[in-house]
Scaffold this motif. Structure first.
Motif, PDB file in Angstrom:
ATOM      1  N   VAL A  42       0.854  -1.182   0.000  1.00 51.25           N
ATOM      2  CA  VAL A  42       0.000   0.000   0.000  1.00 51.25           C
ATOM      3  C   VAL A  42       0.891   1.235   0.000  1.00 51.25           C
ATOM      4  O   VAL A  42       1.518   1.559   1.005  1.00 51.25           O
ATOM      5  CB  VAL A  42      -0.925   0.029   1.237  1.00 51.25           C
ATOM      6  CG1 VAL A  42      -1.881   1.209   1.142  1.00 51.25           C
ATOM      7  CG2 VAL A  42      -1.699  -1.270   1.356  1.00 51.25           C
ATOM      8  N   GLU A  43       0.977   1.898  -1.134  1.00 48.54           N
ATOM      9  CA  GLU A  43       1.817   3.093  -1.234  1.00 48.54           C
ATOM     10  C   GLU A  43       0.934   4.322  -1.433  1.00 48.54           C
ATOM     11  O   GLU A  43       0.355   4.503  -2.505  1.00 48.54           O
ATOM     12  CB  GLU A  43       2.814   2.958  -2.387  1.00 48.54           C
ATOM     13  CG  GLU A  43       4.026   2.091  -2.049  1.00 48.54           C
ATOM     14  CD  GLU A  43       4.891   2.678  -0.942  1.00 48.54           C
ATOM     15  OE1 GLU A  43       4.812   3.887  -0.689  1.00 48.54           O
ATOM     16  OE2 GLU A  43       5.644   1.904  -0.318  1.00 48.54           O
ATOM     17  N   SER A  61      -3.070  -5.121   3.542  1.00 47.81           N
ATOM     18  CA  SER A  61      -3.704  -4.895   2.242  1.00 47.81           C
ATOM     19  C   SER A  61      -4.420  -3.549   2.192  1.00 47.81           C
ATOM     20  O   SER A  61      -4.729  -2.953   3.229  1.00 47.81           O
ATOM     21  CB  SER A  61      -4.721  -6.005   1.954  1.00 47.81           C
ATOM     22  OG  SER A  61      -5.836  -5.893   2.826  1.00 47.81           O
ATOM     23  N   LYS A  62      -4.701  -3.112   0.985  1.00 49.51           N
ATOM     24  CA  LYS A  62      -5.421  -1.857   0.797  1.00 49.51           C
ATOM     25  C   LYS A  62      -6.797  -1.919   1.451  1.00 49.51           C
ATOM     26  O   LYS A  62      -7.246  -0.976   2.092  1.00 49.51           O
ATOM     27  CB  LYS A  62      -5.573  -1.556  -0.699  1.00 49.51           C
ATOM     28  CG  LYS A  62      -4.266  -1.352  -1.430  1.00 49.51           C
ATOM     29  CD  LYS A  62      -4.516  -1.279  -2.925  1.00 49.51           C
ATOM     30  CE  LYS A  62      -3.201  -1.235  -3.698  1.00 49.51           C
ATOM     31  NZ  LYS A  62      -3.416  -1.306  -5.149  1.00 49.51           N
ATOM     32  N   GLU A  63      -7.472  -3.064   1.254  1.00 46.88           N
ATOM     33  CA  GLU A  63      -8.810  -3.212   1.823  1.00 46.88           C
ATOM     34  C   GLU A  63      -8.765  -3.133   3.347  1.00 46.88           C
ATOM     35  O   GLU A  63      -9.595  -2.495   3.978  1.00 46.88           O
ATOM     36  CB  GLU A  63      -9.410  -4.547   1.377  1.00 46.88           C
ATOM     37  CG  GLU A  63     -10.749  -4.897   2.014  1.00 46.88           C
ATOM     38  CD  GLU A  63     -11.900  -4.064   1.507  1.00 46.88           C
ATOM     39  OE1 GLU A  63     -13.038  -4.326   1.895  1.00 46.88           O
ATOM     40  OE2 GLU A  63     -11.671  -3.128   0.716  1.00 46.88           O
ATOM     41  N   ALA A  64      -7.755  -3.774   3.950  1.00 48.76           N
ATOM     42  CA  ALA A  64      -7.638  -3.740   5.409  1.00 48.76           C
ATOM     43  C   ALA A  64      -7.377  -2.326   5.899  1.00 48.76           C
ATOM     44  O   ALA A  64      -7.941  -1.900   6.908  1.00 48.76           O
ATOM     45  CB  ALA A  64      -6.508  -4.673   5.857  1.00 48.76           C
ATOM     46  N   VAL A  65      -6.532  -1.589   5.190  1.00 50.27           N
ATOM     47  CA  VAL A  65      -6.262  -0.198   5.568  1.00 50.27           C
ATOM     48  C   VAL A  65      -7.540   0.616   5.537  1.00 50.27           C
ATOM     49  O   VAL A  65      -7.835   1.396   6.444  1.00 50.27           O
ATOM     50  CB  VAL A  65      -5.201   0.435   4.643  1.00 50.27           C
ATOM     51  CG1 VAL A  65      -5.094   1.937   4.903  1.00 50.27           C
ATOM     52  CG2 VAL A  65      -3.846  -0.219   4.857  1.00 50.27           C
ATOM     53  N   CYS A  66      -8.352   0.412   4.492  1.00 51.83           N
ATOM     54  CA  CYS A  66      -9.600   1.162   4.351  1.00 51.83           C
ATOM     55  C   CYS A  66     -10.564   0.828   5.493  1.00 51.83           C
ATOM     56  O   CYS A  66     -11.142   1.706   6.112  1.00 51.83           O
ATOM     57  CB  CYS A  66     -10.247   0.848   3.002  1.00 51.83           C
ATOM     58  SG  CYS A  66     -11.665   1.885   2.622  1.00 51.83           S
ATOM     59  N   VAL A  67     -10.715  -0.466   5.786  1.00 54.60           N
ATOM     60  CA  VAL A  67     -11.629  -0.890   6.846  1.00 54.60           C
ATOM     61  C   VAL A  67     -11.165  -0.359   8.196  1.00 54.60           C
ATOM     62  O   VAL A  67     -11.945   0.186   8.974  1.00 54.60           O
ATOM     63  CB  VAL A  67     -11.736  -2.431   6.883  1.00 54.60           C
ATOM     64  CG1 VAL A  67     -12.490  -2.882   8.131  1.00 54.60           C
ATOM     65  CG2 VAL A  67     -12.436  -2.938   5.633  1.00 54.60           C
ATOM     66  N   VAL A  68      -9.872  -0.509   8.471  1.00 55.48           N
ATOM     67  CA  VAL A  68      -9.320  -0.037   9.743  1.00 55.48           C
ATOM     68  C   VAL A  68      -9.530   1.458   9.898  1.00 55.48           C
ATOM     69  O   VAL A  68      -9.957   1.942  10.945  1.00 55.48           O
ATOM     70  CB  VAL A  68      -7.817  -0.382   9.834  1.00 55.48           C
ATOM     71  CG1 VAL A  68      -7.159   0.386  10.974  1.00 55.48           C
ATOM     72  CG2 VAL A  68      -7.640  -1.873  10.043  1.00 55.48           C
ATOM     73  N   ALA A  81      -5.125   8.673  -3.314  1.00 52.30           N
ATOM     74  CA  ALA A  81      -3.818   8.664  -2.658  1.00 52.30           C
ATOM     75  C   ALA A  81      -2.880   7.644  -3.305  1.00 52.30           C
ATOM     76  O   ALA A  81      -1.679   7.884  -3.437  1.00 52.30           O
ATOM     77  CB  ALA A  81      -3.988   8.349  -1.176  1.00 52.30           C
ATOM     78  N   ILE A  82      -3.430   6.504  -3.724  1.00 52.80           N
ATOM     79  CA  ILE A  82      -2.617   5.468  -4.372  1.00 52.80           C
ATOM     80  C   ILE A  82      -2.090   5.967  -5.713  1.00 52.80           C
ATOM     81  O   ILE A  82      -0.907   5.823  -6.035  1.00 52.80           O
ATOM     82  CB  ILE A  82      -3.444   4.173  -4.551  1.00 52.80           C
ATOM     83  CG1 ILE A  82      -3.785   3.573  -3.188  1.00 52.80           C
ATOM     84  CG2 ILE A  82      -2.677   3.161  -5.402  1.00 52.80           C
ATOM     85  CD1 ILE A  82      -4.835   2.484  -3.241  1.00 52.80           C
TER      86      ILE A  82
END
Length: 612
Positions: A66-67, A231-238, A257-258
């Motif tokens: 995730v950058e 993961s990107k999805e985990a970052v979003c959920v968190v 942002a990506i």
């Protein structure tokens, strides 16, 4: 989705703030600006001064899958921008930025009052009040104007002047800018209060240092650090879980942002700037008629747009997998859900963006051809996404001709009257995007059509404009050629807007109430139809037999209408003229319910099924 792996470590507050100053700790670009007011800042300072917990922070190590484009903490020096951050702060921006600006930055803090007024403030601790256990600690935290003078009587009288170091010493107020390194300030304080006579004042500061300042220096903050494999999805959920006090983060902001990390300005594509009209504005202007702020697709969101691109991209990946011989669960899903959006590469966005935009523009034209002109009258905003994707998949303007257009209309009305697009539409969007284009080429009938059902009794319960089917009946009546009772005009877009066409009662509300008819009966769509403003005024609140006679007689504003012509106008609305002229409400409701049901069945293609 695998859960994120993380470490929880307590880190010195001073270390975190210094990392903000050097750029080692930055924000992901999707984080919103710092907005804390002075009262919340004072409360935060008071809590730390007592070693009370202020909650955990959450960071994400950089260098993983995730950058995000980084952004320095507000107020950090310009040189911090050029530092590659070690971590990005996902949760705790307001707390950390507040403490950074109050302490490390050593400049006046631009904040807001409780009434949302922009102000500039210095923050101090009143030494004597902070040491008094009978005084609430927040009362000891001072918020001082930029000139470091507190005044009363509309600025005429100075209540507190701490505009120099000597005046700080003399008034026993300690600046928060020195809270992590107080030696020099203490030397000045001791010099100001020198001599044996002032020994108690010097001792007072030493007590303050021990009981208050040491708390800042030793304060540790628990930090949950997500590792590089998150993961990107985990970052979003968190992020959404921890961001409960703010607006929920949507996928567009994360994708922005990506892409920014690769140098692409997604936000500019959508919102535009002073020199470029973004897609949001172009969509608002698509089929925008005179006097209207926006056209029918003006409410299409940035995530709606990304969903269409994602449907094309994931279908492409699925087809590639099929060609490679994969089957069943090995095949990737066609999807436009949030996880799919977060995995949408910039190359796919660039490949399909123009095609997707054209799909939405075609959707606007398609909806106008169905006599849906206003966003307010759009049955389902959510159905515009698969509609745009399907139209984008059809070459050029082939959808406007013959069989293809009739099939598209059947699918659209099946979604509306089957009331399928009210919730949980991600899987439905993908299913329709796969099945409808195949059906247009001669394949099997889509499940949206075969599974859609509409019962006649549903018409009796359709009373609200919020109902998709309610809006659908109104559009169908106009599309089938309904003519205004007074002017005889059909409701094209010019008449619709020029004559202020809206849905009105056929048996007027006032008349129904006088007859003892309940509102839950007369307010249904069965007793409503599209009419111009002037016609509705002509109808008033009298019996249909009476207002029909008024319409026939005409006046200075309206020509006379023969009964036979007026009957034709009524029939174009699925109204039996005989029942209306006889003021037969019950007979009218039963007859029109059947006619409207037949109209809906024909739009959904169900009349053929019944005949078969």
């Amino acid at each position: 989705m695998a859960g994120p792996t993380f470490q929880t470590n307590p880190i010195d507050l001073s270390t975190l703030l210094n990392e903000c100053h050097t750029g080692k700790l930055q924000l992901p670009d999707f984080q919103r600006s710092w907005v804390w007011d002075e009262d919340r800042i004072k409360s935060l300072i008071a809590s730390i001064s007592r070693s009370f917990p202020i909650g955990a922070l959450m960071t994400l190590y950089t260098g993983g899958q995730v950058e995000f484009k980084p952004r320095i903490i507000e107020g950090a020096p310009e040189k911090a921008k050029y530092e590659s951050p070690l971590s990005l702060l996902l949760d705790g921006q307001q707390r950390i930025t507040s403490m950074y600006q109050v302490t490390i930055r050593k400049q006046v803090v631009e904040t807001i009052t409780a009434k949302n007024k922009n102000v500039k403030r210095w923050f101090y601790i009143d030494i004597k009040k902070a040491l008094d256990s009978n005084i609430d600690r927040e009362e000891a935290i001072l918020s001082i104007p930029e000139d470091k003078k507190l005044t009363t009587n509309f600025g005429r009288e100075i209540e507190l002047d701490i505009s120099s170091a000597e005046k700080e010493y003399g008034n026993f107020v300690f600046p928060m800018t020195e809270v992590f390194d107080w030696d020099e300030w203490q030397d000045g304080f001791d010099s100001y209060w020198s001599g044996d006579i002032n020994k108690s004042n010097r001792e007072l500061f030493r007590q303050f240092k021990k009981e208050i300042l040491e708390n800042f220096k030793s304060y540790r903050v628990p930090v949950i650090a997500l590792d590089r494999e998150t993961s990107k999805e985990a970052v979003c959920v968190v992020f959404e879980k921890v961001n409960t006090k703010g607006k929920a983060l949507d996928a567009f902001e994360l994708v922005t942002a990506i892409y920014a990390a690769d140098g692409h300005e997604l936000r500019k594509d959508w919102y535009g700037d002073q020199t470029y009209s973004g897609r949001q504005k172009r969509f608002a202007n698509t089929y925008r008629l005179s006097g209207r702020k926006q056209g029918i697709i003006g409410n299409v969101s940035n995530t709606d747009f990304l969903q269409v691109i994602s449907l094309f991209y994931t279908r492409e990946k699925r087809r590639q997998a099929e060609q490679a011989g994969k089957q069943g669960k090995e095949l990737p899903a066609v999807s436009g859900n949030r996880q799919a959006l977060l995995n949408l590469p910039l190359s796919a966005y660039k490949k399909y963006e123009k095609q997707a935009e054209e799909g939405f523009q075609k959707a606007a034209k398609f909806l106008h051809l169905l006599n849906i002109y206003e966003i307010y009258d759009l049955p389902y905003q959510s159905q515009v996404v698969p509609l745009a994707a399907i139209l984008a998949d059809i070459k050029q303007d082939d959808w406007e001709h013959g069989t293809i257009r009739r099939k598209l209309e059947q699918w659209y009305w099946s979604g509306v009257f089957g009331e399928l697009y009210g919730s949980a539409v991600d899987s439905l969007n993908a299913r329709d995007f796969i099945q409808v284009p195949d059906w247009l080429k001669g394949g099997e009938v889509p499940l949206t059509i075969s599974e859609a059902q509409f019962r006649p009794d549903r018409l009796k319960t359709m009373k609200s404009r919020l109902s998709a089917a309610y809006k659908g009946v109104n559009a169908l009546l106009m599309k089938q050629g309904a003519q205004d009772f007074r002017s005889g005009q059909k409701f094209d877009d010019t008449v619709f807007f020029g004559d202020a066409v809206d849905i009105h009662h056929i048996f007027p509300r006032i008349w129904c109430n006088k007859q003892g008819i309940k509102s839950e009966i007369y307010d249904s769509i069965i007793n409503k139809t599209p009419l111009s403003y002037k016609t509705n005024r002509k109808i008033g609140g009298v019996a249909p037999s009476q207002y029909l006679l008024t319409l026939e007689n005409g006046n200075a504003d309206s020509p006379q209408i023969s009964p036979s012509i007026l009957d034709g106008y009524l029939e174009s609305h699925c109204i039996d003229p005989k029942l209306l002229r006889a003021d037969d409400f019950n007979g009218f409701m039963e007859d029109r319910q059947k006619k409207l049901f037949s109209l809906i069945e024909e739009a959904m293609g169900k009349h053929k099924e019944r005949e078969d």
